[in-house]
Design a protein around this motif. Structure first.
Motif, mmCIF file in Angstrom:
data_model
loop_
_atom_site.group_PDB
_atom_site.id
_atom_site.type_symbol
_atom_site.label_atom_id
_atom_site.label_comp_id
_atom_site.label_asym_id
_atom_site.label_seq_id
_atom_site.Cartn_x
_atom_site.Cartn_y
_atom_site.Cartn_z
ATOM 1 N N PRO A 1 0.838 -1.207 0.000
ATOM 2 C CA PRO A 1 0.000 0.000 0.000
ATOM 3 C C PRO A 1 0.875 1.259 0.000
ATOM 4 O O PRO A 1 1.938 1.286 0.610
ATOM 5 N N GLY A 2 0.393 2.292 -0.695
ATOM 6 C CA GLY A 2 1.124 3.563 -0.693
ATOM 7 C C GLY A 2 2.237 3.644 -1.723
ATOM 8 O O GLY A 2 2.932 4.654 -1.799
ATOM 9 N N THR A 3 2.438 2.584 -2.512
ATOM 10 C CA THR A 3 3.522 2.640 -3.501
ATOM 11 C C THR A 3 2.984 2.801 -4.923
ATOM 12 O O THR A 3 3.729 2.695 -5.888
ATOM 13 N N THR A 4 1.670 3.053 -5.030
ATOM 14 C CA THR A 4 1.065 3.087 -6.370
ATOM 15 C C THR A 4 1.364 4.387 -7.105
ATOM 16 O O THR A 4 1.293 5.468 -6.529
ATOM 17 N N GLU A 5 1.678 4.236 -8.395
ATOM 18 C CA GLU A 5 1.914 5.386 -9.248
ATOM 19 C C GLU A 5 1.020 5.202 -10.465
ATOM 20 O O GLU A 5 0.968 4.117 -11.038
ATOM 21 N N THR A 6 0.284 6.250 -10.847
ATOM 22 C CA THR A 6 -0.577 6.142 -12.023
ATOM 23 C C THR A 6 0.188 6.652 -13.242
ATOM 24 O O THR A 6 0.642 7.796 -13.251
ATOM 25 N N ILE A 7 0.361 5.780 -14.232
ATOM 26 C CA ILE A 7 1.138 6.155 -15.417
ATOM 27 C C ILE A 7 0.209 6.271 -16.617
ATOM 28 O O ILE A 7 -0.414 5.298 -17.028
ATOM 29 N N PRO A 8 0.082 7.486 -17.186
ATOM 30 C CA PRO A 8 -0.774 7.658 -18.361
ATOM 31 C C PRO A 8 -0.208 6.887 -19.558
ATOM 32 O O PRO A 8 1.011 6.861 -19.752
ATOM 33 N N CYS A 9 -1.083 6.249 -20.318
ATOM 34 C CA CYS A 9 -0.638 5.531 -21.521
ATOM 35 C C CYS A 9 -1.852 5.209 -22.376
ATOM 36 O O CYS A 9 -2.986 5.280 -21.892
ATOM 37 N N ASP A 10 -1.646 4.903 -23.660
ATOM 38 C CA ASP A 10 -2.779 4.500 -24.499
ATOM 39 C C ASP A 10 -2.709 3.022 -24.872
ATOM 40 O O ASP A 10 -3.585 2.502 -25.551
ATOM 41 N N THR A 11 -1.622 2.368 -24.454
ATOM 42 C CA THR A 11 -1.448 0.965 -24.813
ATOM 43 C C THR A 11 -0.818 0.203 -23.652
ATOM 44 O O THR A 11 0.136 0.682 -23.037
ATOM 45 N N LEU A 12 -1.380 -0.962 -23.370
ATOM 46 C CA LEU A 12 -0.780 -1.855 -22.381
ATOM 47 C C LEU A 12 -0.487 -3.179 -23.086
ATOM 48 O O LEU A 12 -1.395 -3.798 -23.653
ATOM 49 N N LEU A 13 0.783 -3.562 -23.065
ATOM 50 C CA LEU A 13 1.141 -4.856 -23.650
ATOM 51 C C LEU A 13 1.385 -5.855 -22.533
ATOM 52 O O LEU A 13 2.064 -5.547 -21.556
ATOM 53 N N LEU A 14 0.839 -7.051 -22.693
ATOM 54 C CA LEU A 14 1.010 -8.100 -21.698
ATOM 55 C C LEU A 14 1.960 -9.155 -22.230
ATOM 56 O O LEU A 14 1.745 -9.712 -23.299
ATOM 57 N N SER A 15 3.006 -9.385 -21.474
ATOM 58 C CA SER A 15 3.949 -10.440 -21.850
ATOM 59 C C SER A 15 4.109 -11.302 -20.613
ATOM 60 O O SER A 15 5.112 -11.251 -19.919
ATOM 61 N N VAL A 16 3.040 -12.021 -20.291
ATOM 62 C CA VAL A 16 2.961 -12.675 -18.993
ATOM 63 C C VAL A 16 2.968 -14.188 -19.107
ATOM 64 O O VAL A 16 2.468 -14.887 -18.234
#
Ligand code: FAD
Ligand code: SF4
Lengths: 119, 422
Positions: B241-256
């Motif tokens: 908790p408390g370590t979250t950062e919101t990063i603006p972006c238009d694309t999320l790639l998943l390599s999971v």
């Protein structure tokens, strides 16, 4: 000067230590000759192969995969992408065909990495 | 009736068919659902393939091209745009492969032996359960790779990548070169799952930050991705908790991660190893069903295509021997994963089928240095594998000599990560 780096010449990824200056470098940690070459090159003139695509007309798909025939200076990667964005080739193309000569005045050609028949 | 039907025309299917033909089996058919042979390599336009096999750094299409040429030179028949639906084994041991394409319609093709080489598919956002909507702009890295490299369609401009497997790393570089801004690669583990060379040439070269022990806890945006919440995790992989950062972006790639594609195998009754999620196979890639072989990413996820080709050649050899009635079936050894080892392939070994050694492929569970992998039969250590470092991202190839196995006749081969002896 001394620098630690990972050799990217093959998937082994040896951890190299490169030490020296001018024309005089010693490389340790490499498992083969390519690692020595890479270590020295990385200190004096870092280079990369550039794999990308160009537009192709008259083939089954609209992009042809290509690569620089040899490594080009790292600093020229984006300029090379710019030049390649203007290239349009016509099918048929054979693997190894030159699609752009002397990219960014490096003396190095860009070649096709796939055979694509005309459709 | 065919001698051998190969399901999937990627590097595994091609290498298997080529080897079977070289072993003297003529009546082979490759079935491929895509519009061309070559499998996933057609979209992997980067270099780095084939160093073991061809002693050069080829791109994916070049590597695939070499095997396609071999198959063409040997005049091995194939059908494209042909989807295999399922497979069954009849009481007389004939295999029936059900497939469909536009030209032939529905087909029930009979064969003496079948080689399964369907590859794998990617885990999706659903499979890993990130909270938030599923807006446009969320892609698996492989899907984005196909769009960009084969259709010339860019998936976005401001990109965050989840997962530091090789596909994610390769796509970070690819999208950067194509003019996108890759903001970071998040990896939930404290180490990367990709090859070190890919971290250097894909991230470090372009100053793309790799955030280890970070994951994505929320996807913002309803119609299109607007931002993602990136949060640090503790050693139990729980968000802090408390370590979250919101990063603006238009694309999320998943390599999971990748999952072997085994619907057809399961349907036919092929036994699946819960650790690899692929068929349990023998030294010549035979599954529990006589005459059904499997190789490549359908068996276990490989990071190097050279090993795929090697393994698949064994499957081709095994199938050829089966067709000719030369395959020995008495299993002498099973393999088990001891401390520190995630999985081992092959799962069973028939010594009589070996030439002079068997390659046992395995993955370690965590990064370690100053360790070795030992192979035991009972309490006796029969072989040791050394390396500077073992990492889960890099499959270990542990060669065991036939002569060492012959001393024991049968038993269990146990692989254990242990400290290096002084
Ligand atoms: C993005 C990415 C990057 C990689 N980078 C590297 C690298 O740098 N170096 C390296 O050595 N290796 C790399 N690899 C690994 C290598 O590409 C794979 O290991 C190899 O392609 C696996 O071969 P395969 O034949 O098992 O599977 P695939 O290539 O996936 O082939 C399977 C084939 O089966 C077909 N198929 C599946 N189901 C059916 C069905 N029901 N009916 C008919 N056909 C079917 C598919 O269409 C496909 O053509 C990479 C892999 C990926 C995904
Ligand atoms: S030193 Fe040789 S073996 Fe090691 S990574 Fe470089 S090229 Fe590969």
């Amino acid at each position: 000067m001394k620098k630690e780096m990972v050799c990217i010449s093959c998937p082994m990824g040896c951890h190299l230590t490169v030490e020296g200056e001018g024309d005089n470098w010693t490389v340790t940690g490499n498992s083969c000759k390519n690692g020595e070459r890479y270590g020295i090159q990385e200190m004096t003139d870092p280079r990369r192969i550039l794999p990308t695509t160009v537009v192709i007309k008259g083939a089954m798909i609209s992009r042809l995969p290509v690569k620089t025939a040899q490594e080009i200076p790292k600093g020229k990667l984006f300029d090379a992408m710019d030049e390649l964005s203007k290239v349009v080739v016509e099918a048929p193309v054979k693997v190894g065909d030159v699609v752009l000569k002397n990219v960014c005045d490096t003396g190095i050609d860009v070649i096709a990495t796939k055979t694509m028949p005309a459709v | 009736m065919y001698d051998i039907i190969v399901i999937g025309g990627g590097p595994a299917g091609l290498a298997a068919a080529v080897e079977a033909k070289k072993e003297g089996v003529d009546n082979i058919l490759i079935l491929e659902r895509d519009r061309e042979l070559g499998g996933i390599l057609n979209q992997c336009i980067h270099n780095g393939f084939g160093l073991h096999t061809f002693k050069e750094q080829l791109t994916g299409p070049e590597y695939a091209g070499r095997y396609i040429d071999m198959a063409m030179d040997l005049k091995i028949p194939y059908k494209l745009n042909t989807m295999v639906l399922d497979m069954e084994r009849k009481d007389d041991d004939t295999k029936v492969v059900h497939a469909i394409n536009e030209e032939d319609g529905y087909m029930a093709l009979e064969a003496k032996a079948v080689i399964l080489t369907m590859g794998c598919r990617e885990r999706t956002a659903g499979a890993i359960g990130i909270p938030g909507f599923r807006p446009a702009g969320v892609f698996t890295a492989g899907t984005a790779q196909r769009f960009i490299n084969m259709e010339g369609y860019m998936t976005g401009k401001e990109v965050v990548i989840l997962g530091s497997g090789d596909i994610g790393l390769i796509m970070a570089r690819r999208m950067t070169l194509e003019g996108a801004h890759v903001k970071c690669v998040c990896e939930i583990m404290p180490y990367s799952n990709g090859l070190t060379r890919n971290i250097v040439q894909c991230l470090d070269d372009f100053n793309i930050p790799l955030k280890l022990s970070h994951t994505i806890t929320f996807i913002h945006g309803k119609d299109r991705v607007e931002a993602v919440d990136v949060t640090q995790v503790d050693e139990n992989l729980k968000p802090i908790p408390g370590t979250t950062e919101t990063i603006p972006c238009d694309t999320l790639l998943l390599s999971v991660g990748l999952i072997p594609e085994n619907e057809i195998s399961r349907g036919a009754g092929v036994e699946i190893d819960r650790r690899t999620q692929g068929p349990s196979i023998s030294e010549l890639c035979e599954t529990n069903l006589p005459g059904v072989f499997a190789a490549g990413n359908v068996v276990h996820v490989h990071d190097l295509v050279d090993f795929v080709s090697q393994e698949a050649a064994l499957a081709g050899k095994g199938a050829a021997r089966y067709v000719k009635g030369h395959l020995e079936e008495d299993i002498n050894f099973t393999t088990v994963n001891g401390d520190g080892i995630g999985n081992v392939v092959p799962e069973k070994i028939t010594v009589a089928n070996l030439d002079d050694s068997v390659n046992c492929y395995m993955r370690v569970r965590k990064v370690s240095t100053d360790t070795v992998i030992n192979c035991y039969i009972g309490d006796e250590k029969i072989a040791t594998k050394k390396a500077r470092k073992f990492v889960p991202a890099e499959m270990v190839n542990f060669k065991i000599k036939k002569s060492d196995l012959e001393k024991y006749h049968d038993g269990e081969l146990k692989f254990v990560v242990e400290p290096k002896e002084a």
